[in-house]
Design an enzyme around this catalytic site. Structure first.
Site, PDB file in Angstrom:
ATOM      1  N   ARG A   1      -9.486  -7.121   1.650  1.00 58.44           N
ATOM      2  CA  ARG A   1      -9.296  -6.009   2.605  1.00 58.44           C
ATOM      3  C   ARG A   1      -9.572  -4.671   1.941  1.00 58.44           C
ATOM      4  NH1 ARG A   1      -4.081  -6.480   6.285  1.00 58.44           N
ATOM      5  NH2 ARG A   1      -5.024  -4.494   6.857  1.00 58.44           N
TER       6      ARG A   1
ATOM      7  N   ARG B   1      -3.239  -2.605  10.762  1.00 61.16           N
ATOM      8  CA  ARG B   1      -2.375  -1.601  11.380  1.00 61.16           C
ATOM      9  C   ARG B   1      -3.021  -0.215  11.385  1.00 61.16           C
ATOM     10  NH1 ARG B   1       2.065  -1.295  10.655  1.00 61.16           N
ATOM     11  NH2 ARG B   1       2.238   0.939  10.397  1.00 61.16           N
TER      12      ARG B   1
ATOM     13  N   LYS C   1     -10.836   3.304   0.608  1.00 60.50           N
ATOM     14  CA  LYS C   1     -10.539   2.624   1.886  1.00 60.50           C
ATOM     15  C   LYS C   1      -9.669   3.518   2.764  1.00 60.50           C
ATOM     16  CE  LYS C   1      -6.973  -0.352   1.948  1.00 60.50           C
ATOM     17  NZ  LYS C   1      -5.949  -0.165   2.978  1.00 60.50           N
ATOM     18  N   ASN C   2      -8.630   4.136   2.159  1.00 62.00           N
ATOM     19  CA  ASN C   2      -7.648   4.885   2.940  1.00 62.00           C
ATOM     20  C   ASN C   2      -8.105   6.285   3.324  1.00 62.00           C
ATOM     21  OD1 ASN C   2      -6.099   2.651   2.894  1.00 62.00           O
ATOM     22  ND2 ASN C   2      -4.624   3.405   1.398  1.00 62.00           N
TER      23      ASN C   2
ATOM     24  N   ARG D   1       7.117  -1.048   8.931  1.00 62.75           N
ATOM     25  CA  ARG D   1       5.987  -0.156   9.185  1.00 62.75           C
ATOM     26  C   ARG D   1       6.009   0.474  10.593  1.00 62.75           C
ATOM     27  NH1 ARG D   1       1.816  -1.542   5.616  1.00 62.75           N
ATOM     28  NH2 ARG D   1       1.058   0.582   5.879  1.00 62.75           N
TER      29      ARG D   1
ATOM     30  N   CYS E   1       4.415  -5.731   8.468  1.00 57.45           N
ATOM     31  CA  CYS E   1       3.531  -6.532   7.603  1.00 57.45           C
ATOM     32  C   CYS E   1       4.399  -6.989   6.439  1.00 57.45           C
ATOM     33  CB  CYS E   1       2.335  -5.710   7.156  1.00 57.45           C
ATOM     34  SG  CYS E   1       2.784  -4.469   5.946  1.00 57.45           S
TER      35      CYS E   1
HETATM   36  C1  EPZ Z   1      -0.529   4.609   4.138  1.00 56.55           C
HETATM   37  O1  EPZ Z   1       0.208   3.752   4.988  1.00 56.55           O
HETATM   38  C2  EPZ Z   1      -1.508   3.720   3.390  1.00 56.55           C
HETATM   39  N1  EPZ Z   1      -2.415   3.066   4.346  1.00 56.55           N
HETATM   40  C3  EPZ Z   1      -0.738   2.669   2.588  1.00 56.55           C
HETATM   41  O2  EPZ Z   1      -1.694   1.933   1.837  1.00 56.55           O
HETATM   42  C4  EPZ Z   1       0.190   3.382   1.619  1.00 56.55           C
HETATM   43  O3  EPZ Z   1       0.949   2.425   0.919  1.00 56.55           O
HETATM   44  C5  EPZ Z   1       1.130   4.319   2.409  1.00 56.55           C
HETATM   45  O4  EPZ Z   1       0.337   5.253   3.183  1.00 56.55           O
HETATM   46  C6  EPZ Z   1       2.036   5.129   1.492  1.00 56.55           C
HETATM   47  O5  EPZ Z   1       1.265   5.876   0.604  1.00 56.55           O
HETATM   48  C7  EPZ Z   1      -3.446   3.784   4.837  1.00 56.55           C
HETATM   49  O6  EPZ Z   1      -3.636   4.953   4.522  1.00 56.55           O
HETATM   50  C8  EPZ Z   1      -4.351   3.071   5.790  1.00 56.55           C
HETATM   51  P1  EPZ Z   1       3.418   5.977   5.632  1.00 56.55           P
HETATM   52  P2  EPZ Z   1       1.142   4.399   6.139  1.00 56.55           P
HETATM   53  O7  EPZ Z   1       3.356   6.297   7.079  1.00 56.55           O
HETATM   54  O8  EPZ Z   1       0.546   5.676   6.603  1.00 56.55           O
HETATM   55  C9  EPZ Z   1       7.868   5.097   7.035  1.00 56.55           C
HETATM   56  C10 EPZ Z   1      -2.715   0.044   0.983  1.00 56.55           C
HETATM   57  O9  EPZ Z   1      -2.283  -0.719   0.122  1.00 56.55           O
HETATM   58  N2  EPZ Z   1       7.407   5.517   8.371  1.00 56.55           N
HETATM   59  O10 EPZ Z   1       3.088   7.042   4.650  1.00 56.55           O
HETATM   60  O11 EPZ Z   1       1.416   3.332   7.129  1.00 56.55           O
HETATM   61  C11 EPZ Z   1       7.194   3.822   6.563  1.00 56.55           C
HETATM   62  O12 EPZ Z   1       7.851   2.678   7.052  1.00 56.55           O
HETATM   63  C12 EPZ Z   1      -1.810   0.518   2.086  1.00 56.55           C
HETATM   64  O13 EPZ Z   1      -3.871   0.539   0.994  1.00 56.55           O
HETATM   65  C13 EPZ Z   1       8.321   5.567   9.413  1.00 56.55           C
HETATM   66  O14 EPZ Z   1       9.493   5.259   9.245  1.00 56.55           O
HETATM   67  O15 EPZ Z   1       2.464   4.732   5.329  1.00 56.55           O
HETATM   68  C14 EPZ Z   1       7.298   3.946   5.069  1.00 56.55           C
HETATM   69  O16 EPZ Z   1       8.577   3.550   4.657  1.00 56.55           O
HETATM   70  C15 EPZ Z   1      -0.502  -0.222   2.093  1.00 56.55           C
HETATM   71  N3  EPZ Z   1       7.890   5.952  10.650  1.00 56.55           N
HETATM   72  C16 EPZ Z   1       7.150   5.457   4.820  1.00 56.55           C
HETATM   73  O17 EPZ Z   1       7.479   6.079   6.073  1.00 56.55           O
HETATM   74  C17 EPZ Z   1       6.563   6.301  10.876  1.00 56.55           C
HETATM   75  O18 EPZ Z   1       6.227   6.658  12.020  1.00 56.55           O
HETATM   76  C18 EPZ Z   1       5.752   5.899   4.411  1.00 56.55           C
HETATM   77  O19 EPZ Z   1       4.849   5.328   5.326  1.00 56.55           O
HETATM   78  C19 EPZ Z   1       5.658   6.238   9.799  1.00 56.55           C
HETATM   79  C20 EPZ Z   1       6.097   5.859   8.554  1.00 56.55           C
END
Ligand code: EPZ
Length: 429
Positions: free
Chosen positions: A401, A93, A22-23, A122, A117
């Site tokens: 999802r 998102r 999916k990702n 996020r 979420c």
């Molecule tokens: C991706 O989300 C995945 N989703 C998530 O999978 C996964 O849990 C996550 O990466 C971590 O591996 C998709 O790929 C569609 P991040 P993403 O940006 O990109 C903070 C699932 O279950 N952050 O790597 O949104 C954030 O809050 C989903 O399939 C900021 O602060 O995660 C988090 O604490 C859930 N500012 C950390 O970084 C930003 O601009 C990592 O988030 C971006 C992120």
């Protein structure tokens, strides 16, 4: 709202085929916006989030044909809308992944700022800061991110991510691939899905090096062409089914997977006593040792370490392991909602800050429980499969999802599970 009725206590046995990731499919579908030519993606998982992503592309003016259920032929030749509305973004998102490609190809994008979420706030501040470093003007207008490239084309830059961000890295890759000059991304996310996206972009004519490493170099090109690409297997679905075999003391042959992509998960589960054999590069054979499971600590970290998306499933397993395990979640601030539901079934879990301590082995008893997010729902289904008696898992739209035909897949390996639906079933299962 659909729910699952699960009668636990059966050993899962048989063969399971893993679906596309999916990702990876989500950013790869977004990448089709970067060219007017046709991009064909194979092995796209038939899950709700990809149905939503397809709708977003069509709302923007792209044409998406599915000659087969899991093949998407996308033409973005007639994209005339550069906006992703709140109604869509609030349900998924990952729609923010439209920002990079729209900005890169059309010099403009307007995407609703995704709310938080269940698992955390996020934010996407790191995405937006990177777009500004690439020369875009970014502003917030009544809940929408409005981004414009003043000269119509972004300019390559040095991007230093303060935090590793998976979609942040993907968005910047897609923005930079058409920028003028070179972009270097430091502290890039190293997930396999990043490599898969880079492979697609390079097939389209992009010039990206280092995907999968901490530093990615992108030489901007004038335009991109069509391509054909097969999405990698879903490493989190694979990890989920390994746990399903272990928690039910079953035996599973897991096909069409990519063990290389979940080495940290396999290593940790082997440490607990799960027997995992790699029969070949795309097949695992899993069974739980007769001695039972041993509690082991784990901390979630960015790839290639143990993934946060396997934390909830691992917690369910640790309720069946002898001893005390400490599970630390370092990626998201609120990703333990499954714990309270597991406790309703009899699990012994204590949470302090970002660490959950699980004391096992405890007998799990079926109960009515509620899913809160995608991976928490998977955790609750796993616990229900191991529990004595009947469990009703409510709000399973979360699991739909990201897990393709999960009821059908589980039934095929011996689970006693029914989907109770108020309306027409989402998928053929
Ligand atoms: C991706 O989300 C995945 N989703 C998530 O999978 C996964 O849990 C996550 O990466 C971590 O591996 C998709 O790929 C569609 P991040 P993403 O940006 O990109 C903070 C699932 O279950 N952050 O790597 O949104 C954030 O809050 C989903 O399939 C900021 O602060 O995660 C988090 O604490 C859930 N500012 C950390 O970084 C930003 O601009 C990592 O988030 C971006 C992120």
């Amino acid at each position: 709202m659909d729910k699952f009725l699960i009668r636990g206590g059966r050993n899962l046995r048989g063969k399971i085929e893993i679906s596309g990731a999916k990702n990876s499919a989500l950013p790869c579908l977004a990448a089709t916006l970067l060219t007017p030519e046709t991009v064909t993606l194979h092995n796209v998982p038939y899950v709700k989030d990809l149905i939503t992503q397809r709708r977003l592309l069509e709302d923007l003016g792209a044409t998406v044909l599915t000659p087969e259920l899991r093949t998407h032929k996308v033409s973005a030749a007639n994209v005339e809308v550069f906006e992703a509305p709140y109604e869509l973004v609030k349900t998924m998102r990952a729609s923010v992944l439209a920002l990079g490609p729209l900005l890169a190809r059309f010099g403009q994008a307007k995407v609703s700022l995704p709310g938080g979420c269940a698992i955390g706030t996020r934010p996407i501040d790191l995405h937006l800061k990177a777009f500004e470093q690439l020369g875009a003007n970014v502003s917030l207008e009544s809940g929408d991110v409005v981004a414009r490239a003043p000269k119509g084309r972004l300019i390559g830059a040095e991007i230093n991510f303060e935090k590793v961000s998976v979609t942040g890295t993907e968005n910047v890759m897609m923005a930079a691939v058409l920028a003028k000059g070179k972009t270097t991304i430091h502290s890039a996310a190293r997930e396999p899905e990043i490599e898969d996206l880079a492979e697609l972009l390079n097939k389209m004519g992009g010039r990206i090096k280092g995907a999968g490493e901490e530093t990615i170099e992108i030489e901007g090109v004038e335009n991109l062409g069509g391509a054909e690409h097969t999405i990698i297997p879903d490493r989190i679905e694979t990890g989920t089914f390994i746990v399903a075999a272990a928690i039910t003391y079953g035996e599973l042959e897991i096909k069409n997977c990519h063990p290389e992509h979940l080495k940290a998960v396999i290593e940790k589960l082997r440490e607990t006593g799960v027997e995992i054999d790699e029969l070949n590069q795309s097949t695992l054979f899993v069974k739980c040792s007769t001695k039972g499971l041993e509690a082991k600590d784990v901390t979630t970290e960015p790839h290639p370490k143990f993934p946060t998306d396997m934390q909830a499933q691992y917690m369910a397993l640790m309720t069946q392991a002898e001893g005390s395990s400490s599970i630390s979640e370092t990626i998201f601030e609120n990703r333990f909602m499954h714990a309270s539901e597991l406790m309703r079934m009899g699990a012994n879990i204590h949470i302090s800050g970002n660490t959950a301590t699980v004391r096992g082995k405890t007998k799990l008893l079926g109960a009515p429980i509620q899913a809160s997010d995608l991976r928490a729902s998977a955790s609750l289904v796993l616990a229900a499969l191991a529990a004595e008696g009947e469990t009703v898992v409510n709000r399973v739209y979360h699991i739909d999802r990201g897990y393709e035909t999960i009821v059908k897949k589980l039934r095929n390996i011996g689970a006693d599970i029914d989907r109770i639906t108020d309306n027409i079933a989402l998928s053929a299962e």
